[in-house]
Design a protein around this motif. Sequence first.
Motif, PDB file in Angstrom:
ATOM      1  N   ASN A  30       0.739  -1.345  -0.025  1.00  0.00           N
ATOM      2  CA  ASN A  30      -0.158   0.174  -0.043  1.00  0.00           C
ATOM      3  C   ASN A  30       0.938   1.157   0.059  1.00  0.00           C
ATOM      4  O   ASN A  30       0.514   2.124   0.840  1.00  0.00           O
ATOM      5  CB  ASN A  30      -1.013  -0.004   1.247  1.00  0.00           C
ATOM      6  N   ALA A  31       1.542   1.208  -1.065  1.00  0.00           N
ATOM      7  CA  ALA A  31       2.655   2.254  -1.072  1.00  0.00           C
ATOM      8  C   ALA A  31       1.859   3.712  -1.387  1.00  0.00           C
ATOM      9  O   ALA A  31       2.156   4.725  -1.155  1.00  0.00           O
ATOM     10  CB  ALA A  31       3.705   2.272  -2.220  1.00  0.00           C
ATOM     11  N   SER A  32       0.352   3.370  -1.967  1.00  0.00           N
ATOM     12  CA  SER A  32      -0.164   4.492  -2.312  1.00  0.00           C
ATOM     13  C   SER A  32      -1.817   3.746  -2.515  1.00  0.00           C
ATOM     14  O   SER A  32      -1.845   2.635  -2.379  1.00  0.00           O
ATOM     15  CB  SER A  32       0.151   5.166  -3.774  1.00  0.00           C
ATOM     16  N   ALA A  37       5.123  -1.672  -3.826  1.00  0.00           N
ATOM     17  CA  ALA A  37       6.365  -1.651  -4.604  1.00  0.00           C
ATOM     18  C   ALA A  37       7.464  -2.733  -4.006  1.00  0.00           C
ATOM     19  O   ALA A  37       7.320  -2.834  -2.697  1.00  0.00           O
ATOM     20  CB  ALA A  37       6.938  -0.249  -4.153  1.00  0.00           C
ATOM     21  N   VAL A  38       8.396  -3.136  -4.643  1.00  0.00           N
ATOM     22  CA  VAL A  38       9.422  -4.015  -4.188  1.00  0.00           C
ATOM     23  C   VAL A  38      10.612  -3.200  -4.611  1.00  0.00           C
ATOM     24  O   VAL A  38      10.840  -2.663  -5.579  1.00  0.00           O
ATOM     25  CB  VAL A  38       9.354  -5.195  -4.718  1.00  0.00           C
ATOM     26  N   ILE A  39      11.606  -2.945  -3.587  1.00  0.00           N
ATOM     27  CA  ILE A  39      12.794  -2.403  -3.749  1.00  0.00           C
ATOM     28  C   ILE A  39      14.106  -3.311  -3.587  1.00  0.00           C
ATOM     29  O   ILE A  39      13.843  -4.245  -2.728  1.00  0.00           O
ATOM     30  CB  ILE A  39      12.731  -1.319  -2.589  1.00  0.00           C
ATOM     31  N   HIS A  40      14.971  -3.183  -4.350  1.00  0.00           N
ATOM     32  CA  HIS A  40      16.428  -3.742  -4.361  1.00  0.00           C
ATOM     33  C   HIS A  40      17.218  -2.676  -4.316  1.00  0.00           C
ATOM     34  O   HIS A  40      17.433  -1.904  -4.906  1.00  0.00           O
ATOM     35  CB  HIS A  40      16.562  -4.428  -5.588  1.00  0.00           C
ATOM     36  N   LEU A  57       7.158  -1.370  -9.328  1.00  0.00           N
ATOM     37  CA  LEU A  57       5.883  -0.879  -9.163  1.00  0.00           C
ATOM     38  C   LEU A  57       5.113  -1.815  -9.546  1.00  0.00           C
ATOM     39  O   LEU A  57       4.941  -2.292 -10.612  1.00  0.00           O
ATOM     40  CB  LEU A  57       5.769   0.479  -9.588  1.00  0.00           C
ATOM     41  N   PHE A  58       4.132  -2.376  -8.644  1.00  0.00           N
ATOM     42  CA  PHE A  58       3.037  -3.309  -9.010  1.00  0.00           C
ATOM     43  C   PHE A  58       1.677  -2.679  -8.471  1.00  0.00           C
ATOM     44  O   PHE A  58       1.616  -1.687  -7.650  1.00  0.00           O
ATOM     45  CB  PHE A  58       3.168  -4.449  -8.033  1.00  0.00           C
ATOM     46  N   ASP A  59       0.675  -2.998  -9.263  1.00  0.00           N
ATOM     47  CA  ASP A  59      -0.957  -2.481  -8.839  1.00  0.00           C
ATOM     48  C   ASP A  59      -1.206  -3.567  -7.622  1.00  0.00           C
ATOM     49  O   ASP A  59      -0.377  -4.669  -7.370  1.00  0.00           O
ATOM     50  CB  ASP A  59      -1.845  -2.527 -10.082  1.00  0.00           C
ATOM     51  N   ILE A 100       4.639   8.777  -3.569  1.00  0.00           N
ATOM     52  CA  ILE A 100       3.470   8.823  -4.618  1.00  0.00           C
ATOM     53  C   ILE A 100       2.489   9.810  -4.341  1.00  0.00           C
ATOM     54  O   ILE A 100       2.035   9.683  -3.282  1.00  0.00           O
ATOM     55  CB  ILE A 100       2.935   7.374  -4.791  1.00  0.00           C
ATOM     56  N   ASP A 101       2.297  10.528  -5.279  1.00  0.00           N
ATOM     57  CA  ASP A 101       1.277  11.760  -5.316  1.00  0.00           C
ATOM     58  C   ASP A 101       0.947  12.286  -6.535  1.00  0.00           C
ATOM     59  O   ASP A 101       1.571  11.888  -7.571  1.00  0.00           O
ATOM     60  CB  ASP A 101       1.812  12.891  -4.004  1.00  0.00           C
TER      61      ASP A 101
END
Length: 232
Positions: A30-32, A37-40, A57-59, A100-101
Amino acid sequence: MNLFNNYKHLPTFVLLGSACFGQYQFEVKNASKSYDAVIHVENCYDGRCSGKGTVDLFDHKNTKVQTFVSDDLVLNLNEGEKPAQGKMFPLKKENSPIIIDDFNFDGTEDIAIRNGNMGNYSSASYDVYVFNSTRIAFVKSKELTDLASSFFDIFEVDAKRKRLIAYGKSGCCDIFTTEYAVIPNKGLDKVLEKEEDMTVEGRVKVIIKEKLNNKWVTKTKVYPSEQYNREK
């Protein structure tokens, strides 16, 4: 011939190479309202991660939307958090290196990706991507990236007035506020500059330059320090 069958007895890390190992992995649920999101990122030590990194970035249906690359994907961890290489670590939204905005007020979410500390006084800097409805993809905005890399941390979003507000300072006692209107299909238009000069003990000199009817109007006022309220 199925080449994978020839190597099915090899260890998994040999087949995958360095894509999943040797990096720290984080998940931001729920990044937005629309995305996870998955971060490396390359390096993590002493409660801080940095170095080359990617953001996937994933929906919310777990479909990948886009991948972003950063030369210095900085993120800070909470005390006691110790991610391990090659293992997914849940990351709180407030510690995430992404913001995210709706930065250009077109009704769609945009994304800012942390990229080092190139801001005012070595503060956080960001690469900014806006959603392009024609390409159905996020496209890097040079104008917004410059804005998010030149002031003190990322700009503030005032959705009600449709303005972006950036802050900066010079020395200990000179604070600057700059406001930009976002003009559809044109870009940013600087509409206000405010300087709060506290270099002289006991007083605050406030200089406001505002663009009204396409002309700049300047107002200057001096306040006793004990009577000045920055929040007004």
